[in-house]
Design a protein around this motif. Structure first.
Motif, PDB file in Angstrom:
ATOM      1  N   ALA A 130     -28.892 -35.746   0.415  1.00 42.63           N
ATOM      2  CA  ALA A 130     -28.488 -36.020   1.796  1.00 42.63           C
ATOM      3  C   ALA A 130     -27.688 -34.868   2.373  1.00 42.63           C
ATOM      4  O   ALA A 130     -27.763 -34.583   3.574  1.00 42.63           O
ATOM      5  CB  ALA A 130     -27.665 -37.315   1.851  1.00 42.63           C
ATOM      6  N   ILE A 131     -26.914 -34.188   1.549  1.00 38.40           N
ATOM      7  CA  ILE A 131     -26.109 -33.063   2.001  1.00 38.40           C
ATOM      8  C   ILE A 131     -26.974 -31.844   2.310  1.00 38.40           C
ATOM      9  O   ILE A 131     -26.826 -31.200   3.355  1.00 38.40           O
ATOM     10  CB  ILE A 131     -25.063 -32.692   0.920  1.00 38.40           C
ATOM     11  CG1 ILE A 131     -24.021 -33.811   0.787  1.00 38.40           C
ATOM     12  CG2 ILE A 131     -24.380 -31.362   1.230  1.00 38.40           C
ATOM     13  CD1 ILE A 131     -23.156 -33.688  -0.451  1.00 38.40           C
ATOM     14  N   ALA A 132     -27.889 -31.527   1.408  1.00 35.59           N
ATOM     15  CA  ALA A 132     -28.571 -30.229   1.460  1.00 35.59           C
ATOM     16  C   ALA A 132     -30.037 -30.279   1.886  1.00 35.59           C
ATOM     17  O   ALA A 132     -30.583 -29.251   2.316  1.00 35.59           O
ATOM     18  CB  ALA A 132     -28.473 -29.543   0.097  1.00 35.59           C
ATOM     19  N   HIS A 133     -30.705 -31.452   1.775  1.00 34.70           N
ATOM     20  CA  HIS A 133     -32.153 -31.479   2.011  1.00 34.70           C
ATOM     21  C   HIS A 133     -32.593 -32.737   2.763  1.00 34.70           C
ATOM     22  O   HIS A 133     -33.718 -33.215   2.581  1.00 34.70           O
ATOM     23  CB  HIS A 133     -32.905 -31.386   0.675  1.00 34.70           C
ATOM     24  CG  HIS A 133     -32.514 -30.212  -0.153  1.00 34.70           C
ATOM     25  ND1 HIS A 133     -32.923 -28.922   0.141  1.00 34.70           N
ATOM     26  CD2 HIS A 133     -31.723 -30.120  -1.258  1.00 34.70           C
ATOM     27  CE1 HIS A 133     -32.427 -28.081  -0.751  1.00 34.70           C
ATOM     28  NE2 HIS A 133     -31.687 -28.779  -1.610  1.00 34.70           N
ATOM     29  N   ALA A 134     -31.753 -33.260   3.618  1.00 35.71           N
ATOM     30  CA  ALA A 134     -32.011 -34.552   4.251  1.00 35.71           C
ATOM     31  C   ALA A 134     -33.336 -34.604   4.998  1.00 35.71           C
ATOM     32  O   ALA A 134     -34.026 -35.629   4.994  1.00 35.71           O
ATOM     33  CB  ALA A 134     -30.864 -34.904   5.194  1.00 35.71           C
ATOM     34  N   ALA A 135     -33.720 -33.523   5.637  1.00 32.94           N
ATOM     35  CA  ALA A 135     -34.931 -33.518   6.468  1.00 32.94           C
ATOM     36  C   ALA A 135     -36.203 -33.729   5.652  1.00 32.94           C
ATOM     37  O   ALA A 135     -37.251 -34.060   6.217  1.00 32.94           O
ATOM     38  CB  ALA A 135     -35.019 -32.216   7.250  1.00 32.94           C
ATOM     39  N   GLU A 136     -36.133 -33.562   4.340  1.00 35.26           N
ATOM     40  CA  GLU A 136     -37.315 -33.711   3.485  1.00 35.26           C
ATOM     41  C   GLU A 136     -37.615 -35.173   3.161  1.00 35.26           C
ATOM     42  O   GLU A 136     -38.663 -35.472   2.584  1.00 35.26           O
ATOM     43  CB  GLU A 136     -37.129 -32.930   2.185  1.00 35.26           C
ATOM     44  CG  GLU A 136     -36.976 -31.422   2.390  1.00 35.26           C
ATOM     45  CD  GLU A 136     -36.734 -30.688   1.082  1.00 35.26           C
ATOM     46  OE1 GLU A 136     -36.967 -31.284   0.001  1.00 35.26           O
ATOM     47  OE2 GLU A 136     -36.307 -29.515   1.131  1.00 35.26           O
ATOM     48  N   VAL A 146     -30.409 -37.803  10.651  1.00 32.63           N
ATOM     49  CA  VAL A 146     -31.519 -37.032  10.098  1.00 32.63           C
ATOM     50  C   VAL A 146     -32.253 -37.842   9.045  1.00 32.63           C
ATOM     51  O   VAL A 146     -33.485 -37.863   8.988  1.00 32.63           O
ATOM     52  CB  VAL A 146     -31.008 -35.708   9.485  1.00 32.63           C
ATOM     53  CG1 VAL A 146     -32.152 -34.953   8.803  1.00 32.63           C
ATOM     54  CG2 VAL A 146     -30.360 -34.844  10.556  1.00 32.63           C
ATOM     55  N   CYS A 147     -31.482 -38.537   8.208  1.00 28.59           N
ATOM     56  CA  CYS A 147     -32.068 -39.351   7.137  1.00 28.59           C
ATOM     57  C   CYS A 147     -31.141 -40.521   6.852  1.00 28.59           C
ATOM     58  O   CYS A 147     -29.982 -40.308   6.461  1.00 28.59           O
ATOM     59  CB  CYS A 147     -32.268 -38.503   5.877  1.00 28.59           C
ATOM     60  SG  CYS A 147     -32.976 -39.417   4.487  1.00 28.59           S
ATOM     61  N   PRO A 148     -31.598 -41.762   7.011  1.00 33.58           N
ATOM     62  CA  PRO A 148     -30.747 -42.926   6.718  1.00 33.58           C
ATOM     63  C   PRO A 148     -30.305 -42.928   5.256  1.00 33.58           C
ATOM     64  O   PRO A 148     -31.067 -42.551   4.356  1.00 33.58           O
ATOM     65  CB  PRO A 148     -31.660 -44.117   7.017  1.00 33.58           C
ATOM     66  CG  PRO A 148     -32.698 -43.577   7.953  1.00 33.58           C
ATOM     67  CD  PRO A 148     -32.914 -42.159   7.542  1.00 33.58           C
ATOM     68  N   LEU A 149     -29.064 -43.357   5.022  1.00 33.29           N
ATOM     69  CA  LEU A 149     -28.502 -43.390   3.682  1.00 33.29           C
ATOM     70  C   LEU A 149     -27.932 -44.782   3.408  1.00 33.29           C
ATOM     71  O   LEU A 149     -27.201 -45.337   4.225  1.00 33.29           O
ATOM     72  CB  LEU A 149     -27.393 -42.340   3.546  1.00 33.29           C
ATOM     73  CG  LEU A 149     -26.608 -42.314   2.239  1.00 33.29           C
ATOM     74  CD1 LEU A 149     -27.512 -41.978   1.058  1.00 33.29           C
ATOM     75  CD2 LEU A 149     -25.451 -41.323   2.330  1.00 33.29           C
TER      76      LEU A 149
END
Length: 287
Positions: free
Chosen positions: A126-132, A221-224
């Motif tokens: 989630a910190i470094a690659h959320a868009a993936e 960007v990405c739900p967590l």
């Protein structure tokens, strides 16, 4: 009992992780065009922890569930020349393995769900690659926990490493967990390779400190989603709630009657919590 086949299928995947050839074992179930859901096991264990999820038709009717054994774990073989080095998991190597698996399998913005060390690394995704990814689910996860164990016992010639590992984690299982599931969870820990649990805990104790870093997570960007069992004293409810307080928009839930291994220690109880999360992800995906 009449003969019956479980729905999951196991295969080996050859891929490169950080330019090093690996052979990973994984199991999958669900439609090929389903929403990909990659599951990450706990330290020292393997993908059998997710066998109940893989066999759950309510999950696999919409999700393509994939659970792989990390390098050195389960049926995944260590890289060539492993005997010349000590296994030590790091944030970089763990992240690289997950991304390499997803990319090699050509998964389109998968959901990733990990538990314990798998939950911690989900935070790093989630910190470094959320868009993936289209969603991230961290079970029994926090940005950091103070160690409560001595890893010196985990790789000694005069001690049965597997039995020590099982004894160490046995108290993390909730008292309500069915005995059959409790002992199956412990059995998986008894079978780990020499020094592997200790090597995983290097990431957990030393290299995976994400305090301060989680503040940059953007859930738009990405739900967590963070879910932690009330009986987990390794990653306590307070640890998870503290972490959630630094992440705007995160959804957090403390799971009653569950401990550190919800998907294997009490699968029936765990599905009460995870099915609504998966429903929400599937609904958002259709939107």
């Amino acid at each position: 009992m009449p003969p019956a086949l479980d729905p999951m299928i196991g295969r080996y995947l050859r891929l490169e992780i950080d330019c090093v050839p690996h052979r990973l074992y994984f199991e999958e179930a669900g439609p090929a065009n389903g929403i990909p859901l990659v599951c990450l096991h706990t330290a020292g264990a393997d993908n059998r922890q997710f066998r109940h999820l893989l066999a759950d038709p309510q999950v696999t009717k919409r999700f393509r569930v994939l659970a792989f054994d990390m390098p050195w774990h389960g049926k995944s073989t260590p890289p060539d020349g492993w005997e010349k080095s000590e296994y030590r998991l790091t944030t970089a190597s763990y992240t690289a393995a997950i991304r390499a698996f997803c990319q090699t399998m050509e998964l389109d913005r998968p959901v990733v769900m990990g538990c314990s060390i798998g939950g911690r690394i989900v935070l790093n995704l989630a910190i470094a690659h959320a868009a993936e990814f289209r969603a991230l689910i961290a079970l029994e996860a926090a940005d950091f926990q103070q160690p409560w164990y001595d890893t010196a016992w985990l790789h000694r010639p005069d001690v049965h490493g597997g039995e020590v590992c099982a004894a160490l984690i046995s108290g993390l299982i909730a008292p309500q967990s069915p005995p059959v599931n409790r002992h199956e969870t412990l059995w998986m820990y008894m079978q780990g390779g020499p020094g592997i649990f200790k090597g995983d805990l290097y990431f957990y104790r030393v290299d995976g400190d994400l305090r301060e870093k989680v503040k940059v997570i953007d859930t738009k960007v990405c739900p967590l989603y963070l879910l932690t069992g009330e009986y987990d004293f390794s990653c306590t409810a307070e640890d998870t709630l503290r972490t959630a307080s630094h992440i705007k928009g995160v959804e957090v839930q403390i799971m009653k009657e569950l401990g550190h291994f919800p998907m294997s220690e009490n699968p029936a109880k765990f599905r009460e919590y995870i099915l609504p999360v998966l429903d929400k992800i599937a609904t958002q995906d259709r939107g």
